[in-house]
Design a protein around this motif. Sequence first.
Motif, PDB file in Angstrom:
ATOM      1  N   GLU A 124       0.827  -1.209   0.000  1.00 20.61           N
ATOM      2  CA  GLU A 124       0.000   0.000   0.000  1.00 20.61           C
ATOM      3  C   GLU A 124       0.862   1.260   0.000  1.00 20.61           C
ATOM      4  OE1 GLU A 124      -2.846  -0.101   3.159  1.00 20.61           O
ATOM      5  OE2 GLU A 124      -3.843  -1.895   2.387  1.00 20.61           O
ATOM      6  N   ARG A 125       1.957   1.228   0.718  1.00 20.67           N
ATOM      7  CA  ARG A 125       2.863   2.383   0.728  1.00 20.67           C
ATOM      8  C   ARG A 125       3.425   2.639  -0.664  1.00 20.67           C
ATOM      9  NH1 ARG A 125       5.235   4.224   5.656  1.00 20.67           N
ATOM     10  NH2 ARG A 125       4.187   3.309   7.467  1.00 20.67           N
ATOM     11  N   VAL A 126       3.835   1.581  -1.347  1.00 21.66           N
ATOM     12  CA  VAL A 126       4.369   1.740  -2.699  1.00 21.66           C
ATOM     13  C   VAL A 126       3.284   2.287  -3.635  1.00 21.66           C
ATOM     14  CG1 VAL A 126       5.300   0.524  -4.702  1.00 21.66           C
ATOM     15  CG2 VAL A 126       6.102  -0.062  -2.398  1.00 21.66           C
ATOM     16  N   ALA A 127       2.092   1.715  -3.575  1.00 21.90           N
ATOM     17  CA  ALA A 127       1.003   2.161  -4.446  1.00 21.90           C
ATOM     18  C   ALA A 127       0.659   3.620  -4.193  1.00 21.90           C
ATOM     19  CB  ALA A 127      -0.224   1.281  -4.237  1.00 21.90           C
ATOM     20  N   LEU A 147       3.054   5.812  -6.088  1.00 24.85           N
ATOM     21  CA  LEU A 147       2.740   5.847  -7.521  1.00 24.85           C
ATOM     22  C   LEU A 147       1.533   6.742  -7.791  1.00 24.85           C
ATOM     23  CD1 LEU A 147       3.223   2.101  -8.535  1.00 24.85           C
ATOM     24  CD2 LEU A 147       4.884   3.966  -8.581  1.00 24.85           C
ATOM     25  N   THR A 148       0.531   6.680  -6.923  1.00 24.59           N
ATOM     26  CA  THR A 148      -0.643   7.513  -7.109  1.00 24.59           C
ATOM     27  C   THR A 148      -0.304   8.988  -6.929  1.00 24.59           C
ATOM     28  OG1 THR A 148      -2.113   5.747  -6.349  1.00 24.59           O
ATOM     29  CG2 THR A 148      -2.972   7.992  -6.269  1.00 24.59           C
ATOM     30  N   THR A 149       0.517   9.295  -5.927  1.00 22.83           N
ATOM     31  CA  THR A 149       0.930  10.681  -5.707  1.00 22.83           C
ATOM     32  C   THR A 149       1.679  11.227  -6.917  1.00 22.83           C
ATOM     33  OG1 THR A 149       1.064  10.363  -3.304  1.00 22.83           O
ATOM     34  CG2 THR A 149       2.308  12.196  -4.237  1.00 22.83           C
ATOM     35  N   GLN A 150       2.521  10.409  -7.511  1.00 22.97           N
ATOM     36  CA  GLN A 150       3.354  10.856  -8.622  1.00 22.97           C
ATOM     37  C   GLN A 150       2.608  10.878  -9.954  1.00 22.97           C
ATOM     38  OE1 GLN A 150       6.283  12.030  -8.094  1.00 22.97           O
ATOM     39  NE2 GLN A 150       7.449  11.998  -9.998  1.00 22.97           N
ATOM     40  N   PHE A 151       1.738   9.890 -10.171  1.00 22.32           N
ATOM     41  CA  PHE A 151       1.162   9.712 -11.510  1.00 22.32           C
ATOM     42  C   PHE A 151      -0.367   9.764 -11.537  1.00 22.32           C
ATOM     43  CE2 PHE A 151       5.188   7.298 -11.364  1.00 22.32           C
ATOM     44  CZ  PHE A 151       5.906   8.021 -12.308  1.00 22.32           C
ATOM     45  N   VAL A 211       6.665   0.240 -14.891  1.00 27.13           N
ATOM     46  CA  VAL A 211       7.162  -0.031 -13.543  1.00 27.13           C
ATOM     47  C   VAL A 211       8.140  -1.199 -13.592  1.00 27.13           C
ATOM     48  CG1 VAL A 211       6.551  -0.686 -11.183  1.00 27.13           C
ATOM     49  CG2 VAL A 211       5.009   0.785 -12.512  1.00 27.13           C
ATOM     50  N   LEU A 212       9.315  -1.005 -12.979  1.00 27.54           N
ATOM     51  CA  LEU A 212      10.305  -2.071 -12.832  1.00 27.54           C
ATOM     52  C   LEU A 212      10.449  -2.397 -11.356  1.00 27.54           C
ATOM     53  CD1 LEU A 212      12.645  -3.934 -13.790  1.00 27.54           C
ATOM     54  CD2 LEU A 212      14.165  -1.937 -13.525  1.00 27.54           C
ATOM     55  N   ASP A 213      10.235  -3.652 -10.992  1.00 28.82           N
ATOM     56  CA  ASP A 213      10.490  -4.128  -9.633  1.00 28.82           C
ATOM     57  C   ASP A 213      11.801  -4.893  -9.668  1.00 28.82           C
ATOM     58  OD1 ASP A 213      10.480  -5.037  -7.055  1.00 28.82           O
ATOM     59  OD2 ASP A 213       8.475  -5.908  -7.119  1.00 28.82           O
ATOM     60  N   ALA A 214      12.856  -4.270  -9.161  1.00 30.11           N
ATOM     61  CA  ALA A 214      14.199  -4.842  -9.192  1.00 30.11           C
ATOM     62  C   ALA A 214      14.455  -5.605  -7.891  1.00 30.11           C
ATOM     63  CB  ALA A 214      15.233  -3.726  -9.368  1.00 30.11           C
ATOM     64  N   GLY A 215      14.529  -6.930  -8.011  1.00 26.25           N
ATOM     65  CA  GLY A 215      14.581  -7.769  -6.830  1.00 26.25           C
ATOM     66  C   GLY A 215      13.166  -8.055  -6.360  1.00 26.25           C
ATOM     67  N   CYS A 216      12.343  -8.550  -7.276  1.00 27.37           N
ATOM     68  CA  CYS A 216      10.897  -8.628  -7.049  1.00 27.37           C
ATOM     69  C   CYS A 216      10.472  -9.819  -6.222  1.00 27.37           C
ATOM     70  CB  CYS A 216      10.168  -8.637  -8.390  1.00 27.37           C
ATOM     71  SG  CYS A 216      10.604 -10.039  -9.455  1.00 27.37           S
ATOM     72  N   GLY A 217      11.419 -10.697  -5.839  1.00 32.73           N
ATOM     73  CA  GLY A 217      11.033 -11.861  -5.060  1.00 32.73           C
ATOM     74  C   GLY A 217      10.030 -12.722  -5.807  1.00 32.73           C
ATOM     75  N   THR A 218       9.016 -13.197  -5.100  1.00 28.30           N
ATOM     76  CA  THR A 218       8.043 -14.094  -5.725  1.00 28.30           C
ATOM     77  C   THR A 218       6.885 -13.346  -6.390  1.00 28.30           C
ATOM     78  OG1 THR A 218       6.820 -14.396  -3.650  1.00 28.30           O
ATOM     79  CG2 THR A 218       8.609 -15.947  -4.125  1.00 28.30           C
ATOM     80  N   GLU A 220      21.033   5.218 -21.376  1.00 30.04           N
ATOM     81  CA  GLU A 220      19.726   5.622 -20.865  1.00 30.04           C
ATOM     82  C   GLU A 220      18.652   5.436 -21.936  1.00 30.04           C
ATOM     83  OE1 GLU A 220      19.850   9.429 -19.040  1.00 30.04           O
ATOM     84  OE2 GLU A 220      21.429   8.890 -17.648  1.00 30.04           O
ATOM     85  N   THR A 221      18.356   4.177 -22.197  1.00 28.41           N
ATOM     86  CA  THR A 221      17.272   3.813 -23.091  1.00 28.41           C
ATOM     87  C   THR A 221      16.380   2.827 -22.363  1.00 28.41           C
ATOM     88  OG1 THR A 221      18.590   2.001 -24.011  1.00 28.41           O
ATOM     89  CG2 THR A 221      18.705   4.130 -25.146  1.00 28.41           C
ATOM     90  N   ASP A 222      15.206   2.541 -22.938  1.00 27.59           N
ATOM     91  CA  ASP A 222      14.275   1.606 -22.324  1.00 27.59           C
ATOM     92  C   ASP A 222      13.989   2.018 -20.875  1.00 27.59           C
ATOM     93  OD1 ASP A 222      12.601  -0.619 -22.283  1.00 27.59           O
ATOM     94  OD2 ASP A 222      14.162  -1.918 -21.476  1.00 27.59           O
ATOM     95  N   LEU A 223      13.563   3.258 -20.703  1.00 31.08           N
ATOM     96  CA  LEU A 223      13.432   3.837 -19.369  1.00 31.08           C
ATOM     97  C   LEU A 223      12.055   3.574 -18.766  1.00 31.08           C
ATOM     98  CD1 LEU A 223      15.230   7.267 -19.930  1.00 31.08           C
ATOM     99  CD2 LEU A 223      16.186   5.086 -19.149  1.00 31.08           C
ATOM    100  N   PHE A 224      12.009   3.673 -17.430  1.00 30.83           N
ATOM    101  CA  PHE A 224      10.794   3.389 -16.671  1.00 30.83           C
ATOM    102  C   PHE A 224      10.314   4.655 -15.963  1.00 30.83           C
ATOM    103  CE2 PHE A 224      12.944  -0.611 -17.181  1.00 30.83           C
ATOM    104  CZ  PHE A 224      11.917  -1.537 -17.361  1.00 30.83           C
ATOM    105  N   ASP A 225       9.025   4.670 -15.661  1.00 25.84           N
ATOM    106  CA  ASP A 225       8.452   5.754 -14.868  1.00 25.84           C
ATOM    107  C   ASP A 225       8.700   5.542 -13.377  1.00 25.84           C
ATOM    108  OD1 ASP A 225       6.889   7.276 -17.002  1.00 25.84           O
ATOM    109  OD2 ASP A 225       6.096   5.243 -17.241  1.00 25.84           O
ATOM    110  N   ALA A 226       8.797   4.288 -12.966  1.00 22.99           N
ATOM    111  CA  ALA A 226       9.024   3.964 -11.560  1.00 22.99           C
ATOM    112  C   ALA A 226       9.921   2.744 -11.457  1.00 22.99           C
ATOM    113  CB  ALA A 226       7.701   3.704 -10.843  1.00 22.99           C
ATOM    114  N   VAL A 227      10.894   2.821 -10.571  1.00 22.21           N
ATOM    115  CA  VAL A 227      11.757   1.685 -10.250  1.00 22.21           C
ATOM    116  C   VAL A 227      11.634   1.422  -8.759  1.00 22.21           C
ATOM    117  CG1 VAL A 227      14.121   0.835 -10.088  1.00 22.21           C
ATOM    118  CG2 VAL A 227      13.385   2.077 -12.134  1.00 22.21           C
TER     119      VAL A 227
END
Length: 253
Positions: free
Chosen positions: A26-29, A32-36, A44-51, A99-106
């Motif tokens: 919920e904190r992450v979401a 994202l809502t505040t920003q976008f 969105v890229l989740d780096a180290g996304c676990g399961t 700096e190609t293939d860029l994301f809005d959120a990491v």
Amino acid sequence: MIGLTDEYQKMFQVEQQLWWYRQLHERVAAVLTTQFGDRRDIRVLDAGCGTGGLLSYLRDRGYTNLTGVDGSADAVTFCHERGLNVSLLNLNDLPDQPETDLFDAVICNDVFCYIAPERLPILLQRLARRLRPGGVFVTNNNAFALFRGQHDLAVGSERRFVRADLEPLFPPAGLRLRQSTYWSLVLSIPILAVRLLQRLELALGRKSNAARSDVYLPSRWVNETLYRIAQMENRLLPRTPFGSSLFLTGERL
């Protein structure tokens, strides 16, 4: 946690229900809502996304352009069971690509504790380079060595952090620090009590290879009570001075 198949199995089973994961998602979401705003097409890229618990949470809320990477084959397998777009990649090997293939959120949650101190600034720079200007970076990390216990041993966590460890790394990486807070202040007391008990057990001879993680689902009413407490704290106290986790956000300059 690479190689800890049992821990990934436990995470996969409970992360969509356990109070701690629910509150983190919920904190992450909220960031994202505040920003976008209401946009759901952001990359969105989740780096180290676990399961894949966070990616699943975002997908369920309408986000359509989600990507993940993780260094564990076990984790990637679980993500594929959820039907997620996730690739196998150890973040220590993350390329310093143009700096190609860029994301809005990491997003990079609970990963820094597995990165060698001298490698952490490099990783943060490389993650930031994957953001568009104005893009948002989110990271949650385990906080304060005081909370170190059997859980850290069970999941292979090497470090715990305070603000002074991470905040200075943001500007050199090209990030403007926007938010930095510990959580959950209210629940830090029982969490600390449990961790101190775990440390006592280790001191009394419990083998470190028998250490248990805190990734398990308590009874329904206990889990829901803990969730409500953490949720209320987040609403009333957006910034707190203490807690077992450290949540930071930054904006790409």
